[in-house]
Design a protein around this motif. Structure first.
Motif, PDB file in Angstrom:
ATOM      1  N   TRP A 114      60.911  72.138  43.924  1.00  0.00           N
ATOM      2  CA  TRP A 114      59.661  72.845  44.237  1.00  0.00           C
ATOM      3  C   TRP A 114      59.922  74.310  44.558  1.00  0.00           C
ATOM      4  O   TRP A 114      59.132  75.181  44.176  1.00  0.00           O
ATOM      5  CB  TRP A 114      58.934  72.143  45.382  1.00  0.00           C
ATOM      6  CG  TRP A 114      58.654  70.709  45.075  1.00  0.00           C
ATOM      7  CD1 TRP A 114      59.216  69.610  45.671  1.00  0.00           C
ATOM      8  CD2 TRP A 114      57.796  70.207  44.052  1.00  0.00           C
ATOM      9  NE1 TRP A 114      58.753  68.461  45.092  1.00  0.00           N
ATOM     10  CE2 TRP A 114      57.874  68.793  44.100  1.00  0.00           C
ATOM     11  CE3 TRP A 114      56.958  70.808  43.110  1.00  0.00           C
ATOM     12  CZ2 TRP A 114      57.149  67.973  43.239  1.00  0.00           C
ATOM     13  CZ3 TRP A 114      56.232  70.005  42.240  1.00  0.00           C
ATOM     14  CH2 TRP A 114      56.328  68.606  42.309  1.00  0.00           C
ATOM     15  N   ALA A 174      58.937  76.739  33.731  1.00  0.00           N
ATOM     16  CA  ALA A 174      59.619  76.022  34.809  1.00  0.00           C
ATOM     17  C   ALA A 174      59.344  74.527  34.739  1.00  0.00           C
ATOM     18  O   ALA A 174      60.255  73.708  34.952  1.00  0.00           O
ATOM     19  CB  ALA A 174      59.174  76.581  36.157  1.00  0.00           C
ATOM     20  N   GLY A 219      60.294  80.331  39.729  1.00  0.00           N
ATOM     21  CA  GLY A 219      59.970  80.601  38.330  1.00  0.00           C
ATOM     22  C   GLY A 219      58.682  81.382  38.184  1.00  0.00           C
ATOM     23  O   GLY A 219      58.597  82.327  37.396  1.00  0.00           O
ATOM     24  N   ALA A 230      66.674  75.665  41.699  1.00  0.00           N
ATOM     25  CA  ALA A 230      66.445  74.261  42.040  1.00  0.00           C
ATOM     26  C   ALA A 230      67.691  73.523  42.525  1.00  0.00           C
ATOM     27  O   ALA A 230      67.601  72.741  43.484  1.00  0.00           O
ATOM     28  CB  ALA A 230      65.828  73.538  40.839  1.00  0.00           C
ATOM     29  N   GLY A 285      62.378  75.918  43.238  1.00  0.00           N
ATOM     30  CA  GLY A 285      62.663  76.459  41.915  1.00  0.00           C
ATOM     31  C   GLY A 285      61.401  76.745  41.132  1.00  0.00           C
ATOM     32  O   GLY A 285      61.316  77.766  40.429  1.00  0.00           O
ATOM     33  N   LEU A 286      60.424  75.854  41.259  1.00  0.00           N
ATOM     34  CA  LEU A 286      59.152  76.072  40.568  1.00  0.00           C
ATOM     35  C   LEU A 286      58.480  77.351  41.073  1.00  0.00           C
ATOM     36  O   LEU A 286      57.989  78.169  40.281  1.00  0.00           O
ATOM     37  CB  LEU A 286      58.239  74.866  40.788  1.00  0.00           C
ATOM     38  CG  LEU A 286      56.931  74.833  40.004  1.00  0.00           C
ATOM     39  CD1 LEU A 286      57.193  74.714  38.511  1.00  0.00           C
ATOM     40  CD2 LEU A 286      56.044  73.687  40.482  1.00  0.00           C
ATOM     41  N   CYS A 305      63.841  78.763  37.671  1.00  0.00           N
ATOM     42  CA  CYS A 305      63.732  77.428  38.252  1.00  0.00           C
ATOM     43  C   CYS A 305      65.066  76.693  38.158  1.00  0.00           C
ATOM     44  O   CYS A 305      65.510  76.054  39.119  1.00  0.00           O
ATOM     45  CB  CYS A 305      62.634  76.649  37.535  1.00  0.00           C
ATOM     46  SG  CYS A 305      62.276  75.024  38.258  1.00  0.00           S
TER      47      CYS A 305
END
Length: 305
Positions: A62, A207, A68, A56, A64-65, A52
């Motif tokens: 988001w 994350a 993760g 990111a 990145g989330l 993340c």
């Protein structure tokens, strides 16, 4: 202490608890269904945070989330296929040694990527700032979002286990692995899915927490210890038990760190009270575990019986 302060600390404990639940839920699924002691679960939490933090800045929080979750789940599936699968017939000591080795390998890989420096993850702009709760309590929006996300994921996980065909197979695998194998269920594929699901939950937790603290090598090990405490308190293999135990641990840890130093300051100088109180607060969750096991040796909600 004011009511506003107590509400704020209660929410902090709740937020900590739901994040621990995401970590512990995957761990208890893996151990309950597969009988594998996965010490590398904390490393998967770290992988989610690192993925993340790396994605990111370029693609947004988001993305990145999602990265993760995917990175942790993908690595989890790879670990199950390459390392864990040959160890099903071996005893737990072999599993412990193999997964401990994975901690070292993943940690060194993360160190190579980051150069050994902590990474910092900015929270999304939509969740920045704070809101005023009833009673005039200002509280960060992002922490409230974490609480909501954790509760939402917990509900979805409960529905998955109770209302879907995959959930039926997971519960059957907890009860009698040999029987569902005899009935034609692809047990190898089921194990891979369960391991990837547990790893993805750990990656999600890492994350989301990455925006509250630095993302660094070794960040998963302290959380892993707490996750094992939670599954022992809640009952191995029990999602409901993991949820209740995670909230208990989160609230107990937060209350201990806030109130014990204040109480000890009534009898000791502030510096000594803070040092002793912090040490006792760290012990409080283990006292909680001992108290629960003294009454219910198999945990609050054991999966079997």
């Amino acid at each position: 202490m004011s009511a506003a302060f107590l509400i704020e600390q209660g929410l902090n404990g709740l937020q900590f608890g739901v994040m621990l639940f995401l970590m512990a839920a995957g761990l208890t699924l893996i151990f309950g269904v597969m009988g594998v002691i996965n010490l590398a679960h904390g490393a998967l939490y770290m992988v989610g945070a690192f993925a993340c933090a790396l994605v990111a800045p370029e693609a947004g929080f988001w993305a990145g989330l999602g990265a993760g979750i995917v990175a942790a789940a993908g690595l989890g599936a790879l670990i199950e296929l390459s390392v864990i699968r040959p160890l099903y017939a071996r005893d737990h000591l072999d599993q412990v040694l193999a997964t401990f080795a994975l901690i070292l390998i993943v940690s060194e890989g993360a160190r190579m990527v980051s150069g050994g420096r902590p990474l910092w993850l900015d929270m999304p702009a939509a969740l920045a700032g704070s809101v005023t709760l009833p009673g005039g309590v200002p509280y960060p929006v992002y922490r409230l979002a974490l609480i909501g996300a954790g509760l939402g994921v917990g509900l979805l996980l409960w529905l998955l286990i109770r209302q879907t065909r995959l959930g039926i197979r997971i519960r059957a695998g907890q009860a009698d692995r040999e029987m569902i194998d005899a009935l034609g269920v692809d047990i190898a594929r089921l194990y891979t899915v369960v391991f990837a699901l547990g790893a993805g939950l750990a990656g999600l937790a890492g994350a989301m927490v990455g925006a509250l603290q630095s993302v660094e090598v070794g960040m998963g090990e302290p959380v892993l210890i707490l996750a094992f405490v939670i599954i022992v308190i809640g009952g191995i293999g029990s999602i409901r038990g993991a949820f209740v135990a995670a909230l208990l641990v989160g609230l107990t840890d937060t209350a201990g760190r806030i109130f014990l130093p204040a109480l000890l300051a009534l009898a000791w100088p502030p510096a000594e009270a803070t040092a002793i109180g912090s040490a006792l607060a760290s012990m409080s969750i283990y006292v909680l575990m001992a108290a629960v096991l003294a009454v219910r040796p198999r945990g609050l909600f054991p999966a079997h019986g």
